[in-house]
Design a protein around this motif. Sequence first.
Motif, PDB file in Angstrom:
ATOM      1  N   TRP A  54       0.897  -0.852   0.154  1.00 52.87           N
ATOM      2  CA  TRP A  54       0.499  -0.141  -0.391  1.00 52.87           C
ATOM      3  C   TRP A  54       0.940   0.973  -0.182  1.00 52.87           C
ATOM      4  CZ3 TRP A  54      -3.683  -1.673   4.640  1.00 52.87           C
ATOM      5  CH2 TRP A  54      -4.633  -2.616   3.967  1.00 52.87           C
ATOM      6  N   LYS A  55      -0.144   2.537  -0.539  1.00 54.69           N
ATOM      7  CA  LYS A  55       0.569   3.408  -0.639  1.00 54.69           C
ATOM      8  C   LYS A  55       1.301   4.478   1.109  1.00 54.69           C
ATOM      9  CE  LYS A  55      -1.094   4.763  -5.287  1.00 54.69           C
ATOM     10  NZ  LYS A  55      -1.890   3.773  -4.847  1.00 54.69           N
ATOM     11  N   LEU A  56       2.215   5.363   0.990  1.00 51.07           N
ATOM     12  CA  LEU A  56       2.270   5.903   2.270  1.00 51.07           C
ATOM     13  C   LEU A  56       1.955   6.819   2.816  1.00 51.07           C
ATOM     14  CD1 LEU A  56       4.881   5.987   4.778  1.00 51.07           C
ATOM     15  CD2 LEU A  56       5.597   8.050   3.266  1.00 51.07           C
ATOM     16  N   VAL A  57       0.881   7.155   4.166  1.00 48.73           N
ATOM     17  CA  VAL A  57       0.010   7.928   4.517  1.00 48.73           C
ATOM     18  C   VAL A  57       1.250   8.923   5.019  1.00 48.73           C
ATOM     19  CG1 VAL A  57      -1.071   8.773   6.353  1.00 48.73           C
ATOM     20  CG2 VAL A  57      -1.506   6.620   4.798  1.00 48.73           C
ATOM     21  N   SER A  58       2.148   8.545   5.911  1.00 48.69           N
ATOM     22  CA  SER A  58       2.711   9.028   7.019  1.00 48.69           C
ATOM     23  C   SER A  58       4.340   7.853   7.763  1.00 48.69           C
ATOM     24  CB  SER A  58       2.081  10.426   7.621  1.00 48.69           C
ATOM     25  OG  SER A  58       3.420  11.305   8.172  1.00 48.69           O
ATOM     26  N   VAL A  59       4.855   8.452   8.463  1.00 52.32           N
ATOM     27  CA  VAL A  59       5.902   8.343   9.111  1.00 52.32           C
ATOM     28  C   VAL A  59       5.802   9.325  10.528  1.00 52.32           C
ATOM     29  CG1 VAL A  59       7.151   7.287   7.794  1.00 52.32           C
ATOM     30  CG2 VAL A  59       7.751   9.863   8.424  1.00 52.32           C
ATOM     31  N   ALA A  60       6.604   7.987  11.980  1.00 50.30           N
ATOM     32  CA  ALA A  60       6.475   8.737  13.025  1.00 50.30           C
ATOM     33  C   ALA A  60       7.415   8.064  13.954  1.00 50.30           C
ATOM     34  CB  ALA A  60       4.825   8.544  13.913  1.00 50.30           C
ATOM     35  N   HIS A  61       7.004   8.363  15.034  1.00 49.61           N
ATOM     36  CA  HIS A  61       8.250   7.842  15.925  1.00 49.61           C
ATOM     37  C   HIS A  61       8.087   7.834  17.396  1.00 49.61           C
ATOM     38  CE1 HIS A  61      12.160   9.365  18.544  1.00 49.61           C
ATOM     39  NE2 HIS A  61      11.717   7.806  19.039  1.00 49.61           N
ATOM     40  N   GLU A  62       7.831   6.934  18.224  1.00 49.01           N
ATOM     41  CA  GLU A  62       7.276   6.925  19.470  1.00 49.01           C
ATOM     42  C   GLU A  62       7.962   6.554  20.600  1.00 49.01           C
ATOM     43  OE1 GLU A  62       4.212   7.197  20.608  1.00 49.01           O
ATOM     44  OE2 GLU A  62       3.246   8.190  18.334  1.00 49.01           O
ATOM     45  N   GLU A  63       8.351   7.062  21.294  1.00 51.99           N
ATOM     46  CA  GLU A  63       9.423   7.337  22.639  1.00 51.99           C
ATOM     47  C   GLU A  63       8.288   6.424  22.997  1.00 51.99           C
ATOM     48  OE1 GLU A  63      12.490   6.702  23.205  1.00 51.99           O
ATOM     49  OE2 GLU A  63      12.890   6.735  20.806  1.00 51.99           O
ATOM     50  N   GLY A  64       9.185   7.079  25.174  1.00 50.54           N
ATOM     51  CA  GLY A  64       8.056   5.985  26.131  1.00 50.54           C
ATOM     52  C   GLY A  64       8.127   4.377  25.756  1.00 50.54           C
ATOM     53  N   GLN A  65       7.097   3.923  26.296  1.00 51.32           N
ATOM     54  CA  GLN A  65       7.397   2.082  26.261  1.00 51.32           C
ATOM     55  C   GLN A  65       7.412   2.074  25.052  1.00 51.32           C
ATOM     56  OE1 GLN A  65       4.266   1.423  29.086  1.00 51.32           O
ATOM     57  NE2 GLN A  65       5.548   1.179  30.515  1.00 51.32           N
ATOM     58  N   LEU A  66       7.496   2.437  23.752  1.00 51.89           N
ATOM     59  CA  LEU A  66       6.948   1.761  22.568  1.00 51.89           C
ATOM     60  C   LEU A  66       8.317   1.584  22.250  1.00 51.89           C
ATOM     61  CD1 LEU A  66       3.740   3.432  21.635  1.00 51.89           C
ATOM     62  CD2 LEU A  66       4.107   1.170  22.069  1.00 51.89           C
ATOM     63  N   LYS A  67       9.548   2.878  22.158  1.00 52.54           N
ATOM     64  CA  LYS A  67      10.606   3.185  21.327  1.00 52.54           C
ATOM     65  C   LYS A  67      10.641   2.796  20.134  1.00 52.54           C
ATOM     66  CE  LYS A  67      13.403   2.764  25.017  1.00 52.54           C
ATOM     67  NZ  LYS A  67      12.341   4.029  26.025  1.00 52.54           N
ATOM     68  N   ASP A  68       9.749   2.660  19.344  1.00 55.40           N
ATOM     69  CA  ASP A  68       9.688   2.948  17.744  1.00 55.40           C
ATOM     70  C   ASP A  68       9.276   3.796  16.498  1.00 55.40           C
ATOM     71  OD1 ASP A  68       5.761   1.558  18.596  1.00 55.40           O
ATOM     72  OD2 ASP A  68       6.369   3.309  16.673  1.00 55.40           O
ATOM     73  N   ILE A  69       9.932   2.904  15.118  1.00 53.46           N
ATOM     74  CA  ILE A  69       9.706   4.367  14.298  1.00 53.46           C
ATOM     75  C   ILE A  69       8.408   3.194  13.482  1.00 53.46           C
ATOM     76  CG2 ILE A  69      11.434   3.013  12.984  1.00 53.46           C
ATOM     77  CD1 ILE A  69      12.538   6.307  12.905  1.00 53.46           C
ATOM     78  N   ARG A  70       7.829   3.933  12.950  1.00 54.76           N
ATOM     79  CA  ARG A  70       6.900   3.529  12.044  1.00 54.76           C
ATOM     80  C   ARG A  70       6.242   3.996  10.738  1.00 54.76           C
ATOM     81  NH1 ARG A  70       2.090   4.212  16.680  1.00 54.76           N
ATOM     82  NH2 ARG A  70       3.472   2.850  17.835  1.00 54.76           N
ATOM     83  N   ALA A  71       6.024   2.914   9.733  1.00 55.73           N
ATOM     84  CA  ALA A  71       4.986   4.103   8.945  1.00 55.73           C
ATOM     85  C   ALA A  71       3.197   3.342   8.638  1.00 55.73           C
ATOM     86  CB  ALA A  71       5.700   3.641   7.392  1.00 55.73           C
ATOM     87  N   ILE A  72       2.843   4.249   8.049  1.00 47.72           N
ATOM     88  CA  ILE A  72       1.069   4.489   8.161  1.00 47.72           C
ATOM     89  C   ILE A  72       0.981   4.847   6.827  1.00 47.72           C
ATOM     90  CG2 ILE A  72      -1.122   4.924   8.875  1.00 47.72           C
ATOM     91  CD1 ILE A  72       2.474   6.385  10.534  1.00 47.72           C
ATOM     92  N   LEU A  73       0.444   2.612   6.640  1.00 42.93           N
ATOM     93  CA  LEU A  73      -0.007   3.299   5.109  1.00 42.93           C
ATOM     94  C   LEU A  73      -1.345   2.759   4.885  1.00 42.93           C
ATOM     95  CD1 LEU A  73       2.907   0.182   4.150  1.00 42.93           C
ATOM     96  CD2 LEU A  73       3.684   1.983   4.284  1.00 42.93           C
ATOM     97  N   GLY A  74      -1.360   2.921   3.679  1.00 42.61           N
ATOM     98  CA  GLY A  74      -3.827   3.373   3.345  1.00 42.61           C
ATOM     99  C   GLY A  74      -3.440   2.122   2.268  1.00 42.61           C
ATOM    100  N   ASN A  75      -4.393   1.599   1.940  1.00 36.22           N
ATOM    101  CA  ASN A  75      -4.866   0.898   0.979  1.00 36.22           C
ATOM    102  C   ASN A  75      -5.604   2.050  -0.090  1.00 36.22           C
ATOM    103  OD1 ASN A  75      -8.169   1.740   1.718  1.00 36.22           O
ATOM    104  ND2 ASN A  75      -9.150  -0.506   1.504  1.00 36.22           N
ATOM    105  N   ASP A  76      -6.502   1.724  -0.817  1.00 32.88           N
ATOM    106  CA  ASP A  76      -6.417   2.774  -2.754  1.00 32.88           C
ATOM    107  C   ASP A  76      -7.781   3.903  -1.521  1.00 32.88           C
ATOM    108  OD1 ASP A  76      -5.805   1.227  -5.338  1.00 32.88           O
ATOM    109  OD2 ASP A  76      -4.781   2.102  -3.725  1.00 32.88           O
TER     110      ASP A  76
END
Lengths: 175, 175
Positions: free
Chosen positions: A46-68
């Motif tokens: 799927w296409k990219l919606v955006s990206v984000a970075h969570e600290e706290g208890q998550l400590k992740d970096i993420r991509a948000i994708l969406g269907n058409d």
Amino acid sequence: MRRIIFLLVAVATLAGVVALAAAPHSDEKEAAPIFVKTIPPGYRDWKLVSVAHEEGQLKDIRAILGNDLAIQTYREGKLPFPDGAIIGRIAWNHVPSEENNKVFGRAQSFVAGSEPAWYLQFMVKDSKKYEATGGWGYAQFDKDGKPGPDSDLQKCFPCHQAIKDRDFVFTRYTP
Amino acid sequence: MRRIIFLLVAVATLAGVVALAAAPHSDEKEAAPIFVKTIPPGYRDWKLVSVAHEEGQLKDIRAILGNDLAIQTYREGKLPFPDGAIIGRIAWNHVPSEENNKVFGRAQSFVAGSEPAWYLQFMVKDSKKYEATGGWGYAQFDKDGKPGPDSDLQKCFPCHQAIKDRDFVFTRYTP
């Protein structure tokens, strides 16, 4: 006189029968929420919606994708999302990149590492099926594709209610 | 005696002519690098390679996207990338999200904000055209689509040489 009493009893009985017939409808409105237990096919393309970075208890970096349907809705800017729209979130552990840091000459570069416990999450729009959770079916899966338990998924909607005025979706599309 | 001298002079002249004729070829090998000055069409719809976060002077959060040839190469794991593969990098300023932090109840959430100076970057594979820079044409564009100057683009390849054994590409595909 007997006819009047007979009629009154008949009407009362009829009223009772109608009330009993109507009762299940009010039960439906308080039905347990339904969650999504199958990974939407093809999500990784799927296409990219955006990206984000969570600290706290998550400590992740993420991509948000969406269907058409989801991407189209985002780009047109007209909420709510239609039935069939699906938004997916892939998270990776936010880790420093030694090889990049060597090239930059300083510690500055963070990349997507291994998968965290709840690697994949989805919101699937179906305003009737998922009425109990604002029209969205929530889902999460680990890296082996195992779906998350209801006890976890029940925590999704209460937080998402905070963003009800954006159809319960936090992520903004970044062109 | 005169014939011998005449022959020696003729050979020397011929050698001189051949040397002059050959000279432009050695010039071609030292031709100026060529950079990409046009945004590859449709890049915003490409599939996701991975995400990253740069601190230091950049302070950005980024998505790396690839056209179909690039994605296929990544997934098959067979370098080098073929001619026609293109990898794009979109960077946004790495900014805290107030609304997310309110919901999480702590300062932990960073999202994609406005566009930094060099918002878009690309590597376009054409092993002949871009031979001077390892087979890749480098590009960068600001949010208005204005291409970066050669003086900036000349800085790309020297750093990318550090990752020559991955066909000059730093970003790894994250499934």
